[in-house]
Design a protein around this motif. Structure first.
Motif, PDB file in Angstrom:
ATOM      1  N   LEU A 112       6.050  44.203 -14.469  1.00  0.00           N
ATOM      2  CA  LEU A 112       6.340  43.017 -13.672  1.00  0.00           C
ATOM      3  C   LEU A 112       7.441  42.145 -14.274  1.00  0.00           C
ATOM      4  N   LEU A 113       7.938  42.511 -15.441  1.00  0.00           N
ATOM      5  CA  LEU A 113       8.987  41.725 -16.090  1.00  0.00           C
ATOM      6  C   LEU A 113      10.360  42.048 -15.501  1.00  0.00           C
ATOM      7  N   PRO A 114      11.274  41.097 -15.456  1.00  0.00           N
ATOM      8  CA  PRO A 114      12.615  41.375 -14.933  1.00  0.00           C
ATOM      9  C   PRO A 114      13.412  42.215 -15.914  1.00  0.00           C
ATOM     10  N   THR A 332      21.066  34.603 -22.075  1.00  0.00           N
ATOM     11  CA  THR A 332      20.377  35.654 -21.320  1.00  0.00           C
ATOM     12  C   THR A 332      19.287  35.036 -20.459  1.00  0.00           C
ATOM     13  N   LEU A 333      18.495  34.155 -21.058  1.00  0.00           N
ATOM     14  CA  LEU A 333      17.455  33.467 -20.284  1.00  0.00           C
ATOM     15  C   LEU A 333      18.074  32.617 -19.186  1.00  0.00           C
ATOM     16  N   ALA A 334      19.163  31.932 -19.505  1.00  0.00           N
ATOM     17  CA  ALA A 334      19.828  31.109 -18.490  1.00  0.00           C
ATOM     18  C   ALA A 334      20.272  31.960 -17.305  1.00  0.00           C
ATOM     19  N   HIS A 335      20.806  33.149 -17.593  1.00  0.00           N
ATOM     20  CA  HIS A 335      21.235  34.058 -16.527  1.00  0.00           C
ATOM     21  C   HIS A 335      20.045  34.465 -15.665  1.00  0.00           C
ATOM     22  N   LEU A 336      18.929  34.786 -16.306  1.00  0.00           N
ATOM     23  CA  LEU A 336      17.731  35.194 -15.570  1.00  0.00           C
ATOM     24  C   LEU A 336      17.213  34.055 -14.696  1.00  0.00           C
TER      25      LEU A 336
END
Length: 451
Positions: A112-114, A332-336
């Protein structure tokens, strides 16, 4: 051990000096394991100091695992100082490889993770990499998280996960011996952290709506330097604080100077709205939001936003070590967070997790085991006898976490904590699992209303 012999080897009769002298004797092997130490009063009399001074020295040695006080034998030496260990967290379950179902750790379902590939590639192409300038939080990450923050944060910081954030906040808010109030039951790792920091833990009892006002009022009489709680998705109980309950708690906290630490451990996976005291107390509230379970454990990122002084103290402490969190991981988190497809995927995961938790709760309720709570990735299951329930489940190939790891003192009612994020979606398998859990919970008896 002869009291006079030990006193002759203590040059500095302060608590620190007594502890240091005995530590040297234990390290060099002059004093060996199982040696019984003099009584606190006896050594205090020999040294000409107060009993409290010797008791403080014993407390310091006990904290580092060098001595233990036993009822009949008194205080005995265990050995040289040990590396501090998160005892509660490490003991959540060691049942061997034969167990088929692991409900111990509330880890996310990897399916379920992106996916991270595109986000990592985009972050690796960002400007400003490989610069030793310390980035408390990258502009992209702050822009991604700030719109959804429940109050205006005076300070921002990205750190290596939710528990690191809570640990650093507690470590910088309290001195050894200070008091920190926490909801109870609470995270096993949080209890380990607070014991390591050396604070006195003041438990605050909870119900279905979070910390109970009367319990918080009593805890505040001890003048804690901080109050740590989970506004939603609470682990292990699964409750969420309502606006009405939050207002009651805020009234009690109004006259105090206590730092308020809100731990939003599952963040966007929570099915409950975020109710924060930060809107009322922006100068003394800090919200910790973790993205490990929603966007990926290997991102190792949580964001701290809130009171400027508290955030700055954490930043300064981090400068002794890592200094800052990788800009690549932050962006990376910001992109997600900015990707519409990822947002849909996280929303889907939230629905799946809620459904799995609710289905097991319903199956158990049908068998007479009512769990309570309606949020989070765990179930807090009442049981007649915790050790017997653990053995029963292990015999059926199921590992769970004992409820005793989540409380400060032994509780009158026994519980188990079950992780629900990776539960089976097969109705027949879930029904069979519920049969075993109910058998373990009741032990063939009907649970009383108190549990």
């Amino acid at each position: 051990m002869d009291t006079a012999w030990l006193a002759q080897r203590i040059a500095d009769p302060s608590a620190r000096g007594i502890a240091a002298a005995l530590t040297d004797l234990i390290r060099e092997g002059t004093v060996t394991a199982q040696t019984r130490l003099p009584t606190v009063r006896g050594l205090a009399r020999e040294l000409g100091v107060s009993s409290g001074t010797v008791a403080d020295a014993w407390a310091e040695l006990r904290k580092h695992g060098m001595i233990r006080t036993e009822r009949r034998r008194g205080t005995v030496v265990l050995g040289p100082p040990e590396v501090p260990r998160p005892i509660r967290y490490e003991r959540l379950g060691h049942w061997g490889d034969r167990l088929a179902i692991d409900l111990t750790i509330a880890s996310p379902d990897t399916a379920l993770l992106p996916p991270l590939e595109a986000a990592l590639a985009a972050a690796a192409r960002a400007d400003g990499l490989n610069d030793y300038a310390r980035a408390t939080i990258t502009p992209r990450l702050r822009a991604a998280v700030e719109p959804d923050w429940p109050f205006h944060a005076e300070g921002w910081l990205a750190v290596g996960g939710g528990y690191e954030a809570v640990q650093l906040l507690c470590q910088t808010a309290a001195l050894p011996g200070d008091r920190i109030a926490i909801e109870e039951p609470t995270g096993a790792r949080l209890l380990d952290i607070l014991e390591r920091v050396g604070v006195q833990i003041v438990p605050v009892a909870c119900d279905e709506h979070g910390p109970i006002p009367g319990a918080l009022e009593k805890a505040l009489r001890a003048r804690p330097v901080a109050f740590v709680y989970q506004p939603r998705g609470q682990s292990p109980c699964g409750h969420a604080v309502t606006p009405a309950r939050s207002a009651e708690l805020a009234e009690l906290l109004e006259p105090a100077k206590t730092l308020i630490v809100e731990d939003d451990g599952i963040g966007e996976l929570s099915v409950s709205p975020m109710v924060s005291m930060g809107a009322r107390f922006p100068g003394r509230t800090v919200l910790v939001r973790s993205y490990s379970k929603s966007h990926g454990p290997d991102l190792r990122i949580a964001v701290i936003g809130g009171a400027a002084d508290a955030v700055e103290r954490v930043r300064v402490l981090r400068s002794f070590g890592t200094g800052w969190t990788s800009r690549i991981l932050q962006d990376t988190l910001a992109h997600l967070l900015g990707d519409a497809g990822v947002r849909e995927r996280v929303a889907h995961a939230r629905e799946v997790y809620a459904r799995r938790r609710a289905r097991l709760a319903a199956e158990l309720a049908a068998r007479g085991v009512r769990t309570g709570g309606g949020d989070g990735l765990v179930l807090w299951v009442p049981v007649h006898d915790e050790p017997a329930a653990l053995v029963t489940l292990a015999a059926h190939g199921i590992s769970v976490a004992p409820g005793s790891r989540y409380v400060v003192e032994p509780a009158a009612a026994h519980h188990l904590r079950l992780a629900t994020a990776r539960l089976t979606d097969d109705p027949d398998e879930l029904s069979a699992l519920a049969d075993v859990i109910a058998l373990a919970a009741t032990g063939g008896r009907r649970l009383s209303a108190a549990t």
